[in-house]
Every structure is written in C-alpha cells, then in structure tokens.
Enzyme design. Sequence first.
Site, PDB file in Angstrom:
ATOM      1  N   GLY A  88      67.956  80.565  54.437  1.00  0.00           N
ATOM      2  CA  GLY A  88      67.037  81.190  55.380  1.00  0.00           C
ATOM      3  C   GLY A  88      67.733  81.355  56.972  1.00  0.00           C
ATOM      4  N   PHE A  90      67.856  79.369  59.344  1.00  0.00           N
ATOM      5  CA  PHE A  90      68.405  78.185  59.827  1.00  0.00           C
ATOM      6  C   PHE A  90      69.741  77.865  59.235  1.00  0.00           C
ATOM      7  CE2 PHE A  90      69.262  73.865  59.557  1.00  0.00           C
ATOM      8  CZ  PHE A  90      69.216  73.244  60.722  1.00  0.00           C
ATOM      9  N   ASP A 203      54.686  78.882  62.236  1.00  0.00           N
ATOM     10  CA  ASP A 203      55.490  79.822  61.384  1.00  0.00           C
ATOM     11  C   ASP A 203      54.940  79.776  59.971  1.00  0.00           C
ATOM     12  OD1 ASP A 203      57.383  81.787  60.661  1.00  0.00           O
ATOM     13  OD2 ASP A 203      59.002  80.679  60.336  1.00  0.00           O
TER      14      ASP A 203
END
Length: 355
Positions: A88, A90, A203
């Site tokens: 993802g 991150f 989110d």
Amino acid sequence: MHLPMALPLPNIVLYGYLVKFVVGASLLILLFGSLCYCLIVTRRSKGACQDNGSASELSPNSSCRVFTFQEVQQATSNFQERFLIGNGGFGKVYKGKLENGTVVAVKRGKAQSKQGLTEFQNEIRLLSKLRHPHIVSLIGYCHEGVEMIIVYEYMANGPLSKWLYQPNEAPLSWKQRLEICIGAARGLHHLHTSTVEGIVHRDVKSANILLDGNFVAKVADFGISIKGSSPEESHVVISVKGTFGYIDPEYFRSSHLTEKSDVYSFGVVLIEVISGRPALDHSLPTEKISLASWALDSELNGELHAMIDPNLVRKVRVSSLEKVWGLAKMCLANNGIKRTPMGFVLCCLEDALHL
Ligand SMILES: *[C@@H]1O[C@H](CO)[C@@H](O)[C@H](O)[C@H]1NC(C)=O
Ligand SMILES: *[C@@H]1O[C@H](CO)[C@@H](O)[C@H](O)[C@H]1NC(C)=O
Ligand SMILES: *[C@@H]1O[C@H](CO)[C@@H](O)[C@H](O)[C@H]1NC(C)=O
C-alpha cells in the site's frame, strides 16, 4: 528604651540572611520542581506504547510490545516476497509468525519520509488505545534506524475490496455482506463515540475493512486518523487527506472535518457492496467513473437495477436491498448535518439483515 535600639542591627543582619535563605531555597525548590516536571513530561511523551505499558499515558489495559528488528526479520523470514500479502501507500505488508506461534501481519514502512514517520507514530498512538472486536488489534511495533514496522493481528481473508471486485474470489452472499458492513459500522461507531472528542478515521474504504478467517470485519489503517472535537463544537480545519472516490465533498471543499466525513465514505462502501464495483473505475466512461455520483444518477434516471452486482440479482430480498440503498443515500447527503450518525447506520443495517 535600650533594647529596641540595641536589637535592630543584628536583627537586620539576621533578616538579611533569612531573606537570602528563603529566596535561595525557593529558587532551588522551583528549579527542582520544574526539572522533575520536565522529566515526567518527556517520559510521558516518549512513546504511547512501551514494553510493559506501565509508564505511559495509555490506559492500563492496552498492551503493546516493542520488537527488535531482528525479531521482525525472524518472524517474516527476512521479509521474503512469498510472505507478501499487501502493498500500500505506507509500504509492504507481510505475513509473519512470532516465536510463540502467533501468526501476525507485519507492515514495513517505506524508506523514511517525514510523512511516513508522522503516520507511523500516529497509528501506534491511536491504535494502542483502541481495543474493540471490530478494530484491528495492534500487537507491537519496531522503530530502529530507518525501519518503521507495525505488527498487527493477522486477518486471514484480507480486505473487503478483494472480495467485492476481484473475479477470482467467490462472491460474498448478501447476508455475509451485511454482516461485514455491520461489523465495520460497529468499529467506526466505537471510534466516533468511545472518547469525548471522538476519532475521525479519515480513510474509510473497502480496502481498509479487513476480514478475519470467519469473515468478521475489522477497521484498519489509522495512519491519518485524528482526534476530532466534540460534536457540538465546530470541527477541526485540517488539510484534506483520504482516498479519491471516498472523500466527503463537503470536507474537500472546506477542509472542515467531522465524523460525518467517515459516514460519507462509509456510504460509498455500502454502494460498493451493493454494486460490486470499485469507488473509482477509470476504464469506464466519464459519467460512470465515480461510483457515488453514478449510483445517485442511476436512481434519478430510474436505472437503479443496472447498478446491482450481477452476483446478487434474484438472491436478495428487494426490501433489504432497498433499505441499504436508502441508507447509503442518507450517508452520501451533500451536507454533513443531514447524514445519519454511525449509530443509526448500524441500526438500519441490522434491520436490513433481519428483513
Ligand atoms: C514495568 O515497568 C515498571 C517500571 O517502569 C517496572 O517496575 C516493572 O517491573 C515492569 N514490569 C514488567 C513485567 O516488566
Ligand atoms: C480495563 O479492563 C477492565 C476489565 O476488562 C475494565 O473493567 C476496566 O475498566 C479497564 N480499564 C480501563 C482504564 O480501560
Ligand atoms: C504471542 O506473543 C504476542 C506478542 O508478544 C502476544 O500478543 C500473544 O498473546 C502471544 N500469544 C500466545 C498464544 O501466547
């Protein structure tokens, strides 16, 4: 007559010493006090999550372990690609196994960036205080050098998004979908209401709703979540973050954030669940790219049936589907005030399940 004349001199000297002593002592005490205070404050802010959780601002119940990098390497066989389960914004997520046999998910941040570090600390700080059956559990973290790693409970069935619109997965039944939405709504409701100021996830999306081995839904990814203010007060104004396709248009325009922004995003998730397509699909004609606008347009044009996931057609009670659709519309209201709070969303979904 003599006495008063005789006494003043030594008295003054004595007073002088006394004043000096008192002032000196006060200063010392003040200095010592502030030193102690500083020590306590720095110890407190040193990290929300400590080895045994005692010397922290956390509630006594939250436990969170600090891993060494070596321990994390061992758990993931040195981050072998075959244990990769997610990739993802991150960084990468691996499946791992702790020395006591517990299977975990290990999220390894990309090479250090300022934003990455902020989100890493934010997630640990918030998640270490959150314990709820529908919020993914934090097991621990590792912060050594440039390494920013978070260790979570392992969610065997991965994100909800995978089950909704990736053709290689068996389609979820309507009942399963509703139960997943109810679970996620419980998690979000807890987030919004468990503290006085509430926490806004910021989110919410189907990729951040994870499913365990029994398809129990848990809300994940608190990197950009923030503590809001109480519902009565006007809310924090902060830079707009989130995922396109899910961002509350009101928040987008005004950068005025409330927990109703999560409600909007959850409305988009509900439509994903009904339609089985992603929130944004750039392969479609312009008017269909955004799921939320397309769904609202479809209804206006009386073409709602065209929106329903083909896997659900004739397998769902129309009344149940209509209930969820009606709820999704309330969540997507342009004006945050008109959106229903998460507690009501939860009730509606439970009704729909019983239909
Ligand atoms: C936890 O920390 C405190 C002091 O910070 C210490 O006295 C205590 O022994 C520790 N407990 C464990 C189980 O390590
Ligand atoms: C800790 O947990 C116990 C029982 O699980 C609960 O009664 C108590 O209120 C909790 N304390 C905090 C500070 O959350
Ligand atoms: C294994 O270790 C982890 C992290 O220390 C802990 O959270 C978990 O409860 C342990 N599991 C068992 C079965 O002891």
